[in-house]
Design a protein around this motif. Sequence first.
Motif, short mmCIF file in Angstrom:
data_model
loop_
_atom_site.label_atom_id
_atom_site.label_comp_id
_atom_site.label_asym_id
_atom_site.label_seq_id
_atom_site.Cartn_x
_atom_site.Cartn_y
_atom_site.Cartn_z
N LEU A 407 46.66 46.98 31.60
CA LEU A 407 46.14 45.65 31.95
C LEU A 407 46.48 44.66 30.85
N GLN A 408 46.32 45.07 29.60
CA GLN A 408 46.64 44.17 28.49
C GLN A 408 48.12 43.78 28.50
N GLU A 425 46.46 41.41 39.27
CA GLU A 425 45.24 41.76 39.99
C GLU A 425 45.14 43.27 40.21
N ASP A 426 46.27 43.88 40.50
CA ASP A 426 46.27 45.33 40.71
C ASP A 426 45.93 46.05 39.41
N ALA A 427 46.48 45.61 38.30
CA ALA A 427 46.18 46.22 37.00
C ALA A 427 44.72 46.02 36.63
N ARG A 428 44.19 44.82 36.95
CA ARG A 428 42.80 44.52 36.64
C ARG A 428 41.86 45.43 37.44
N ALA A 433 38.10 49.91 37.69
CA ALA A 433 37.65 51.14 38.35
C ALA A 433 37.61 52.32 37.38
N SER A 434 38.60 52.41 36.48
CA SER A 434 38.63 53.53 35.54
C SER A 434 37.49 53.43 34.53
N GLN A 435 37.18 52.22 34.06
CA GLN A 435 36.07 52.05 33.13
C GLN A 435 34.74 52.37 33.80
#
Length: 494
Positions: A407-408, A425-428, A433-435
């Motif tokens: 994401l970064q 948006e997909d990376a965000r 979701a992973s966090q």
Amino acid sequence: MIIRRLILTAGSVSLLAACATTNTGVAGMATVPAQWQAALPSTEKNAELRSWWQAQGDATLVELIDAAQAVSPSIAQAWSRIETARAARVASGAALLPSLDAVANVSRAKNQIGVPVASTAQVGLQTTWELDLFGVNRATNQAAEADLEGSRAQWHDARIVVAAEVAQLYFSVLSCRQVADITWQDARSRAETARLTELSAQAGMTSNATASLTRSSAAEGNSRAIQQAAQCDRDIKALVAMTARPEPELRQKLDALSRDAATKNLLPLGISSVPAQVLQQRPDVYAAEKEVSMASSQIGAAEARRYPRLTLSGSIGGMRYRSMGTDSSMDTWSIGPLALTLPIFDGGQAVANVDAAKARYLAASSSYTSKVRQAVREVEEALVNLQSTDARRQDSELAARGYAQALQATTVRYNQGMASLLELEDARRTAFASQSSLISLQLERNNAWIALYKALGGGWDIHTPAANPTPVAPLTPSASSASSADSVTTPSHS
């Protein structure tokens, strides 16, 4: 007649595997594995269950458990059952002893024509004793004793359940607030992206469709953050209801905690015992065992009531008689009568009472075997959950770090015009979701430890005397009741 009564001992695998048989001829089966089927956790520390909550080093959690136990209606009801059972035991024990009554009467009368008025005064003691030939009173007293011991165990079980529920809700609140922080950060990031995209669209450098997409994404992120905050508020209100603490005070305590408290690992519990040994620590299993013992004694009492009853009476006293200024006194005493009562016809009441007692025994036996199976199941499930969370934790942490880095990098590329908004948006979403999954996994792991604590009986041990058992507020037992509760074992924060 020899009446065989059921005596169950949870410390033996063979006796846990098969309930003993009373004179009813009914037997219940409870299958207990010789070893745990699930993998045991590898632990470096083996914390004592009785001090497990204090060992966590979280004063707020211990304080909330204390508060919830002090106001819990289930614990108060359990304590009330102890007092009721204790009174019933005293009453049943009194039937084994002679009764002694003091009597006194004074009368003044003229009983015959020509006889002057006379005054009579009499005092004395009267006693009655039922000779318990066939053990009806002894069986009733044994049933009352079993009921009292079972009630004490149920009180401990209620404390364990409350402690576990408070801990689960406490960590749920902490995890929810941590997820809420992530959602708000995500919402702010989306809003900033939407603002910059809107400016770019106004300058003619970005299409209106892209600007519309960013606005929708920002609205979605804000809605999700509001929803998560509402969930946290509901959990806090549930914690307020359980502990009866003022909500502002509770929120202040929670705000003072570190946001990393939700991801704190609970100290492990070591378990290496076979199932039958673990069941010795389960107050609910012990209480169910005492229910079977009580039902068995009730069968003996109901059977004994079908046989003759023998009662011995006696009295001793003094009488004073005064008439026409003359006093006369005499002492009286008597032994007897020795009364024999033989039931002949009662319309089937005695037989019906025996049948009802047998039915209660069947129900208690079934409940006991179910408790045994459920206890083993709860420990096994907790061990499986712990094994699962251990196996998934490293992968989840690796995934969360990787998606955060992605994401970064995507954000940097997007700001440089080298990545599309869809990629950002997909990376965000993936990083969010992973966090969230990592936080949920930690909550699941803590809940598994709490479930194992509960499944192991919370450190309760019927053989461990308590130094200062404390009744549950708002009940205030009398001094005699408090002193007679010395046999109630009270593990800390059990």
